[in-house]
Scaffold this motif. Structure first.
Motif, mmCIF file in Angstrom:
data_model
loop_
_atom_site.group_PDB
_atom_site.id
_atom_site.type_symbol
_atom_site.label_atom_id
_atom_site.label_comp_id
_atom_site.label_asym_id
_atom_site.label_seq_id
_atom_site.Cartn_x
_atom_site.Cartn_y
_atom_site.Cartn_z
ATOM 1 N N LEU A 1436 2.103 2.430 -2.823
ATOM 2 C CA LEU A 1436 1.744 3.189 -1.715
ATOM 3 C C LEU A 1436 0.397 2.870 -1.338
ATOM 4 N N VAL A 1437 -0.445 2.219 -2.454
ATOM 5 C CA VAL A 1437 -1.733 1.804 -1.959
ATOM 6 C C VAL A 1437 -1.758 0.402 -1.244
ATOM 7 N N LYS A 1438 -2.810 -0.008 -0.583
ATOM 8 C CA LYS A 1438 -2.926 -0.944 0.156
ATOM 9 C C LYS A 1438 -2.771 -2.343 -0.677
ATOM 10 N N ARG A 1439 -2.263 -3.432 -0.068
ATOM 11 C CA ARG A 1439 -2.272 -4.597 -0.993
ATOM 12 C C ARG A 1439 -3.409 -5.236 -1.312
ATOM 13 N N GLN A 1440 -4.475 -5.417 -0.323
ATOM 14 C CA GLN A 1440 -5.645 -5.757 -0.569
ATOM 15 C C GLN A 1440 -6.382 -4.923 -1.715
ATOM 16 N N ASP A 1441 -6.087 -3.628 -1.875
ATOM 17 C CA ASP A 1441 -6.789 -2.943 -2.906
ATOM 18 C C ASP A 1441 -6.125 -3.302 -4.192
ATOM 19 N N LEU A 1442 -4.954 -3.708 -4.176
ATOM 20 C CA LEU A 1442 -4.251 -3.952 -5.209
ATOM 21 C C LEU A 1442 -4.536 -5.177 -6.077
ATOM 22 N N ARG A 1443 -4.553 -6.294 -5.014
ATOM 23 C CA ARG A 1443 -4.684 -7.591 -5.526
ATOM 24 C C ARG A 1443 -5.793 -7.699 -6.445
ATOM 25 N N SER A 1444 -6.723 -7.261 -6.521
ATOM 26 C CA SER A 1444 -8.037 -7.592 -7.181
ATOM 27 C C SER A 1444 -7.825 -6.781 -8.803
ATOM 28 N N VAL A 1445 -6.965 -5.788 -8.746
ATOM 29 C CA VAL A 1445 -6.661 -5.094 -10.079
ATOM 30 C C VAL A 1445 -5.309 -5.735 -10.737
ATOM 31 N N LEU A 1446 -4.426 -6.353 -9.829
ATOM 32 C CA LEU A 1446 -3.159 -6.488 -10.530
ATOM 33 C C LEU A 1446 -3.025 -7.305 -11.890
#
Length: 1646
Positions: A1436-1446
């Motif tokens: 549900l979160v934005k991909r750009q928010d997720l990429r940095s923590v993946l």
């Protein structure tokens, strides 16, 4: 490598062969065989070297290695070269002869290797074996055994060696002194002989077609001489059997003249073995071979041996069979084969021996002889052809034998005779009759024991065998058609063949159809030339009568009707077309029913209608008279079957009714009266039915005949004769009179209605009473015969019913009505009032029912006596004990139904409120009876009467129903009767009374009142045994009564109910109290003038009793007091001792009567509960680590009081006013009382109350708070919340420390779903408690608020932002539980507001990652919550928010894959799957490394012992598949890893490794190294899966990628311990087995 790779693998496996676990040993052998499939020569060489190098290896392990070698050799014999074969042969030979002593398993395994190699290299094997088979010295036992097995497995290869082998062997025979060695030589000679015979039989395929039988004759005879003349005399049974087994095939190779010369000694010698051995199969087999050899050479000396042979063989057949073992069965077959040989060469001698044996009285002898005869008939048909009459005549005595085994054997012989034309000979008819006679045997008399001939089904009875034989002979043996047709018809009518009717009919139907196909002439029966056949009338009568009981005898009804239909042309030429229509309808009716569902009465009516239709079609008086004559003749045949005789009587009546000749009718009726067995009840009934049916067409003739019989000499003579024995004569005359009376009754019932009225009094009733001789017209003579009474009652009933059903009944004046009623009453009063054994009172009341409806009406006194007498006779009958027979129950129900009909009939004469009152007054004493069964009967009758009154109510003017109050007051307390059935009937009575009132008010009969109809819905509550439910239902009933009761009836109802307060039935007393209170509440405004009277009555009742339900009457006084002094009343009641007694509780609940008062009370109680601390620490707690908290008294008392007030229904409005304060306070009260103990001063009281008979409510602090919270929700209108939490077990969870948090969660969920509008204020109240000094209260409020975020209601109420802010503020709480619940609440946004997740994405991800890194939680529960939350939020979160923590998340959760805690493993693996899912379409390349790193753990944890982990692995792997960028691999994951589908792990792992090695060959080393890490896993299943993964990876890797794998680390023996070698020593057998299996797969790098 220095050594061949396969040899190295084989060595590792061979080292593991000594494992103690059989399954591991089996897997090691399997792995060796798998290696042998790829490299048979290398494996065989390794095994050979290992055995040479380990000469001290124990023989069980040497045996397993040799068996593996045998498997490899058998599968790849064509791939072996001579050098390898020679090495294997030499090893096996050495192993076989290493020790002189016998070690069977080991030496047999070595021998089997030699035999396997010998199939291809017979020369090399023979060279080696013969080297140890030298002249002058005895060979090893298994050398001889090997030669024998070689001869059996390679016939064409061995026979050329036999000449030299035999020449070497013959001198050895004399040297063999031990029986074991002799047995080996015998076995060898047997196989040599059998191989030679097979070789000679297939010379066209043999390598040397010049071989002849005489080549071996001399050597075989020499061997024969030693075996027969010396060894056969041994005392060792095993040796004798081995000798005789060899002699059989050897006899075919002996020279003809030698065989002829030896037969006189050989045959007796073999026969003598029968006496020495229990298992005789080998003797019989050998004897059969010798006899065949003798016959083939045309032996002349065989004739002289016949007597001894026949006697011995016959004795073998006659031996009782104690076992059904294969050897026993085979022995009998071999003995019968010997008889076949003798029958072909000497048939006359055989029959001369056998047939006299049939006259023996011994069962075994006769059965055995019959079996031989049957076998000879079948196997030597040509030799027996001319001897058929002789064989048939010898069956005379066996046909008379009654033994079931003999009978079965006789039937089987007859079956064989039928197939070979014996039954066409003179005497064949007796055989057919015998078969039919056995078909007629009763099934229950047949013993179910195994037959002596095991060829036959062991459990088949004589009857079953006979039935199947008759049908098979009829349908499959064409030559039997003219023998059986029409001969089988002769067996239809004799009674002794009744049991055979079904098979007879089936056979006859088949025979008739075949005849009809041939032509009409062949089908029509010539009765003139077949005088023994039954007539068409006899056949019709017989088949129709037995059809009345259609399911008896395997469905003889359908079979009889089918035969009747097929024979239509032989019955009457006109019947074919009609029966083609009517008979199928009857058969269809039978098919639609079973014996349990078929109505006998309806079925007989259908058959009688079929008969009437048949008679109408024939319409020939002569034919009809003949049929009636035959029916009368057959009557005595059914004396033993009353039901069928009864039906035949009905058929006679029907047939006579269709006859036009009055003389014939009267003649037959006279004969029936004279010959009937009047003592039999069923026969009297049948004869009466006959007269009644006949009267439909011949009323005058029937009546005249009945009078003639009474006046006839026969009747007088019988009376005179009976006077010789007075007692007997009276009894006989009474029975005859009973018959006549019953006949008149049936005549009245069935005669035409237009004729019966004129004759009912003048002829029918006059004669009935004349026979009965009672005081109606003359002198009274009492009868003692109950049958005569019953007949009189039944006839009166039928006559009365006939009058009632007549069209002129209204104008008919029945002058004898009162006399008949009086007579019936005498019968009723004469019956015992406490028991019910005869149907007299039932039938008498039924007669009265019909009589009451006739004119003139009965006098009031007579009517009252009739009602009282019938009620007294029936109501007091004691109920039958449990388990009584159904017949008694049925009689009781019928009697009650008769009483109900009688009372209804009487009420019908006076359909007024007064008439109804009279009936209820008669029932009133029984309604109040102390005996439950009397009450339930009285209420049931009342309900029926009221319902009848209601259904037939006609109101011409609006008049009051003046006794409504009295009647409702009588019935309504019974709604709480101890007997559930009484309660149901009482509601029905009240329901009917309310509708009667509506009727008197002018409403139409079909009007349905909503209020009154609610009574029916309340009936369900009356079934419930819970008193609370029961009395709540009574309250509802009272409310309904209050709504519909006229004002003028109210006081009479109340006064009647007050009387019920003292009812001995406490339930009814309580119900009366409830109803009084309800009426006062609902209608009290109308009773202003009566209030003093009512209060006075209530006070008197309170003084009389201390029952709780009476105390409730004081509630109004408490209400007045509290409305003036609320605080003082509350304080005073709080000072009452805990636990509150029932009176105190009642008074607390009284304070809820008025909302404004209740609000004040609740506010005061909340203040008292919150003023003091909830608990205090005890000294024990301060000095030790164990919990010790005691509740404080004032908050505890306030909680209990709150519960009592909130338990009152009336407290609802006040609860709504204080809803948020009450909810928050009680929820937090629950949390702070978890684990809190009662004060010491109350603990002793609590223990005493638990032991008391009636324990008050529990004082346990937490339970009190939970109960109060439940009551508050119920009063607040949130029943759905309470019910939902109850169904989910939430209330119980709330009470426990371990489950409290989950209980709060379930409560919050229920509130969100069912009480949304309440949440804003509730949330506001709970937020104020977030800073509570008590950690448990912070946990409770956080858990509640967190769960609210799981529901969409937070959006609807716009609470999301405030909840988020509140929870975020608690992230740094000192309590790990609070921090964990905060994360859960934040993650819940994914469920309630997924569209809002992106807006708060960074905040949510930061919180979750912070939870992953939480260092203050030693048990990682915060991290677990963070992983679960992330799994929900990722998509549900934005991909750009997720990429940095993946990558950070993937790396952080990796250690949890192998955590010891199941929850952590499952959550981390499932989150890994979600991470893969969100990577699709943008960051696969970045994440591929993480996928590869996690692949091995995921694959291996598919075998995790915990199901949640395996399911998580399935999920993660399915989502990893696309990131591996190969569709085939993803497809395998999707196919095998679906949820709910079983997983074959080996198959899946094989497919996965195959694709991995195809698409990612460079990963082999990395994956293998990771697998090695799990060789030390603490979980056995995972440890076993790791070598499997390793094996499949190597199996599917290409050779060029072999360097990636450190095979030395996996398989090397030195210098360091290899991984797989360590696993081969693992304590778990499964792990060792999988390691061995993997070693077998490593053959890929061979």
């Amino acid at each position: 490598m220095a050594e061949p790779y396969v040899k190295k693998l084989s060595t590792v496996l061979l080292e593991a062969i000594t494992d103690k676990d059989p399954l591991v040993q089996e897997q090691v052998c399997g792995a060796l065989c798998a290696l042998g499939e790829a490299q048979p020569a290398e494996v065989l060489r390794a095994c050979e070297e290992y055995l040479w190098q380990h000469e001290k290896l124990a023989h069980p392990y040497r045996t397993m290695i040799l068996r593996a070698m045998e498997t490899v050799v058998s599968s790849h014999i064509s791939d072996l070269d001579k050098d390898m074969a020679r090495a294997v042969i030499f090893l096996a030979s050495s192993e076989m002869t290493r020790v002189k002593d016998l070690v069977c398993d080991w030496q047999q395994a070595a021998s089997n290797v030699l035999v396997a190699v010998g199939k291809q290299f017979i020369g090399l094997v023979m060279e080696e074996v013969l080297s140890k088979f030298q002249p002058g010295a005895l060979p090893h036992y298994f050398v001889v055994q090997t030669l024998a097995n070689l001869a059996a497995s390679n016939v064409f290869g061995m026979v050329p060696f036999l000449t030299s082998i035999l020449s070497t062997m013959l001198p050895m025979l004399g040297m063999a002194k031990h029986d074991t060695m002799r047995v080996a030589f015998c076995c060898a000679l047997q196989h040599f002989s059998e191989s030679t015979l097979e070789y000679l039989a297939n010379l066209d395929q043999a390598p040397d077609p010049t071989v002849r039988k005489d080549t071996f004759a001399t050597d075989i005879f020499s061997a024969y001489d030693i075996l027969f003349n010396h060894w056969l005399q041994s005392r060792e049974a095993k040796l004798r059997l081995a000798v005789v087994e060899a002699l059989g095939p050897m006899s075919h190779l002996l020279p003809s003249e030698k065989l002829e010369e030896q037969l006189p000694k050989l045959l007796p010698g073999v026969l003598a073995l029968y006496r020495k051995h229990a298992e005789t199969f080998h003797v019989s087999k050998s004897l059969g071979q010798i006899l065949e050899a003798a016959v083939s050479v045309g032996s002349r000396t065989l004739e002289a041996q016949l007597d001894a042979l026949l006697a011995a063989l016959h004795a073998q057949i006659c031996v009782p069979v104690e076992s059904s073992s294969p050897l026993v069965v085979s022995n009998r077959k071999e003995v019968l084969r010997c008889f076949t040989v003798l029958a072909c060469c000497s048939p006359d001698r055989l029959l001369a021996f056998l047939l006299p044996k049939l006259d023996a009285n011994n069962e075994r002898t006769r059965v055995g002889t019959l079996q031989v005869v049957r076998h000879v008939i079948n196997s030597a048909a040509s030799q027996m052809e001319v001897r058929k009459p002789f064989i048939l005549s010898s069956m005379r005595l066996p046909l008379l034998d009654t033994n079931s085994k003999v009978k079965r054997a006789v039937v089987q012989v007859i079956s064989a005779m039928a197939h070979h034309g014996y039954l066409e000979q003179p005497g064949g008819e007796a055989m057919v009759a015998y078969i039919v006679q056995q078909c007629a045997l009763p099934p229950e008399a047949e013993p179910q024991k195994p037959g002596p001939d095991s060829e036959d089904p062991a459990t088949d009875s004589v009857r079953d065998v006979s039935i199947s034989t008759l049908y098979l002979v009829s349908t499959t043996v064409d030559r039997m058609s003219h023998v059986l047709w029409p001969h089988l018809l002769e067996f239809l009518t004799p009674v002794r063949f009744t049991g055979a009717l079904t098979p007879l009919c089936r056979s006859l139907v088949h025979l008739a159809q075949k005849r009809e196909e041939v032509g009409a002439d062949a089908f029509l029966i010539q009765y003139d030339s077949n005088v023994t056949l039954p007539s068409p009338y006899a056949i019709t009568t017989r088949l129709l009568t037995v059809s009345s009981n259609p399911y008896l005898g395997d469905g003889r009804g359908a079979a009889s009707l089918r035969l009747l239909s097929v024979l239509h042309r032989n019955i009457h030429p006109l019947l074919g077309q009609r029966w083609a229509t009517t008979v199928p309808l009857l058969l269809e009716h039978l098919d639609e029913h079973t014996e349990e569902t078929l109505s006998q009465k309806e079925w007989e009516e259908r058959l009688l209608a079929f008969l009437r239709d048949t008679l109408a079609v024939v319409s020939d008086n002569t034919w009809i008279c003949q049929l009636s004559l035959e029916m009368c003749r057959q009557l005595p045949c059914y004396n033993g079957t009353p039901q069928e005789k009864n039906f035949l009587y009905k058929c006679i009546g029907t047939t006579l009714g269709a006859a036009s000749s009055k003389e014939v009718v009267r003649k037959h009726l006279q004969e029936l009266l004279e010959t009937a067995r009047h003592q039999e009840e069923a026969e009297r009934e049948g004869l009466a039915c006959c007269f009644g049916i006949c009267a439909t067409s011949h009323l005058d003739d029937v009546l005249a005949q009945l009078e003639d019989f009474m006046r006839s000499d026969v009747f007088r003579r019988s009376t005179g004769i009976f006077n010789i024995f007075k007692d007997r004569s009276e009894n006989e005359v009474e029975k005859v009179k009973s018959t006549l009376i019953l006949c008149y009754g049936h005549v009245a019932a069935r005669a035409p209605r237009e004729l019966v009225l004129a004759k009912v009094e003048s002829d029918i009733l006059r004669n009935i009473f004349q026979y009965f001789s009672t005081k109606v017209l003359g002198i009274k003579v009492e009868t003692k015969d109950p049958a005569l009474k019953l007949c009189l009652i039944q006839s009166v009933c039928m006559a009365s019913q006939a009058i009632c059903s007549s069209a002129q009944a209204g104008s008919f004046h029945f002058s004898r009505k009162a006399e008949l009623v009086a007579q019936m009453m005498e019968f009723i009063k004469a019956e015992p009032p406490d028991s019910l054994r005869t149907p007299i009172r039932k039938k008498a009341m039924l007669a009265c029912t019909y009589l009451v409806s006739l004119e003139p009406a009965l006098e009031e006194r007579v009517q009252a006596d009739l009602i009282r007498g019938c009620l007294h006779s029936v109501m007091g009958v004691l109920p039958e004990p449990e388990g009584e027979e159904d017949r008694q129950e049925s009689l009781y129900l019928d009697t009650m139904r008769a009483l109900e009909d009688l009372l209804t009939s009487l009420l019908r004469r006076n359909m007024t409120p007064q008439g109804l009152q009279i009936m209820v007054e008669h029932l009133s004493p029984w309604i109040r009876s102390p005996r439950g069964h009397e009450r339930v009967r009285a209420l049931g009758l009342s309900a029926c009467l009221l319902q009848h009154f209601l259904e037939h109510l006609h109101v011409s003017a609006l008049v009051p129903f003046h006794n409504l109050g009295l009647l409702i007051g009588l019935f309504s307390p019974r709604c709480a009767d101890l007997w559930p059935a009484t309660r149901q009937e009482a509601v029905s009575c009240v329901h009917a009374l309310l509708y009667l009132q509506l009727g008197y008010e002018g409403f139409s009969r079909d009007y349905r009142d909503d209020v009154a109809e609610q009574l029916l819905a309340l009936k369900e509550g009356l079934v419930h045994p819970d008193p609370a439910v029961l009395f709540h239902t009574c309250h509802g009933i009272a409310q309904i009564i209050a709504k519909r009761l006229p004002p003028e009836q109210l006081i009479s109802l109340l006064l009647t109910l007050f009387e019920s307060l003292g009812d001995p039935d406490k339930n009814c007393s309580r119900a009366a109290t409830i109803m009084v209170n309800c009426l006062l509440r609902e209608r009290g405004s109308m009773l202003q003038e009566k209030v003093p009277e009512i209060v006075s009555v209530l006070r008197s009742k309170l003084q009389e009793t201390r029952e709780e339900h009476v105390l409730q009457a004081a509630q109004h006084s408490v209400y007045l007091l509290a409305s003036q002094h609320c605080a003082a009343v509350v304080s005073s009641l709080l000072g009452s001792p805990l636990p509150f007694d029932s009176h105190t509780c009642t008074l607390w609940r009284a304070l809820a009567l008025e909302p404004s008062l209740t609000a004040q009370v609740l506010g005061l109680l909340l203040e008292k509960m919150s003023r003091d601390v909830p608990f205090k620490e005890t000294r024990a707690f301060l000095l030790s680590s164990s919990p010790g908290r005691e509740a404080t008294l004032l908050p505890l008392a306030a909680t209990c009081a709150l519960h009592e007030v909130l338990s009152a229904l009336e407290s609802g409005p006040a609860v709504l006013e204080l809803y948020p304060q009450l909810f928050a306070a009680l929820l937090l009260r629950v949390s702070c009382t978890l684990g809190v103990l009662l004060p010491r001063s109350l603990q002793a009281k609590e223990r005493r109350s638990v032991g008391s008979a009636v324990a008050p409510r529990s004082l346990e602090p937490c339970s009190c708070a939970v109960d109060a919270l439940q009551a508050m929700l119920l009063r607040g209108g949130n029943e759905d919340v309470v019910r939902r939490v109850e169904l989910e077990g939430g209330w119980q969870l709330l009470r426990t420390s371990a489950g409290h948090e989950e209980g709060v969660t379930r409560l919050a969920s229920a509130m969100a779903k069912c009480a949304g509008p309440r949440l804003p204020l509730v949330m506001k109240a709970l937020v104020c408690t977030q800073s509570s000094v008590y950690e448990i209260q912070r946990v409770t409020s956080t858990a509640f608020l967190a769960e609210l975020l799981n529901s969409n209601v937070v959006n609807d109420l716009m609470l999301l932002e405030s909840l988020l802010d509140n929870l975020a503020a608690r992230q740094k709480d000192t309590s790990a539980s609070v921090r964990r619940l905060v994360l859960r609440g934040l993650a819940n946004i994914a469920s309630s507001s997924p569209e809002k997740v992106q807006a708060h994405g960074p905040q949510l991800l930061t919180a979750m990652i912070g939870g992953l890194d939480d260092r203050d939680d030693p048990h990682s529960l915060v991290a677990l919550e963070a992983m679960v939350g992330l799994a929900r939020l990722l998509e549900l979160v934005k991909r750009q928010d997720l990429r940095s923590v993946l990558l950070h998340v993937a790396i952080r959760i990796r250690p949890f894959f192998d955590s010891e805690k199941t929850e952590l493993r499952s959550a981390s693996i499932r989150l890994f799957g979600h991470l893969n899912q969100v990577c699709h379409g943008g960051c696969e390349d970045v994440f591929l490394e993480q996928v590869v790193a996690g692949l091995v753990p995921l694959l291996l944890h598919l075998q995790d012992p915990q199901a949640p982990v395996t399911n998580a692995c399935r999920f993660a792997l399915r989502l990893c598949g696309p990131n591996l960028q190969h569709e085939e691999l993803a497809a395998v994951f999707q196919k095998h890893l679906q949820e709910g589908r079983g997983l074959h792990f080996g198959e899946f792992l094989n497919a996965t490794c195959k694709l991995l090695m195809y698409h990612f060959p460079e990963l082999l080393g990395r994956l293998a190294a990771t697998s090695l890490f799990y060789f030390k896993s603490s979980w056995e299943d995972v440890r076993a899966a790791a070598p499997m993964l390793m094996g499949f990876l190597v199996l599917h890797a290409e050779p060029e990628h072999q360097p990636q794998v450190d095979l030395e680390q996996i398989t090397a023996v030195a210098p360091r311990p290899p991984a797989l070698q360590l696993l081969l020593k693992d304590p778990a057998p499964l792990v060792r087995a999988k390691a061995a299996e993997t070693l077998g797969r490593l053959v890929k790098f061979a």
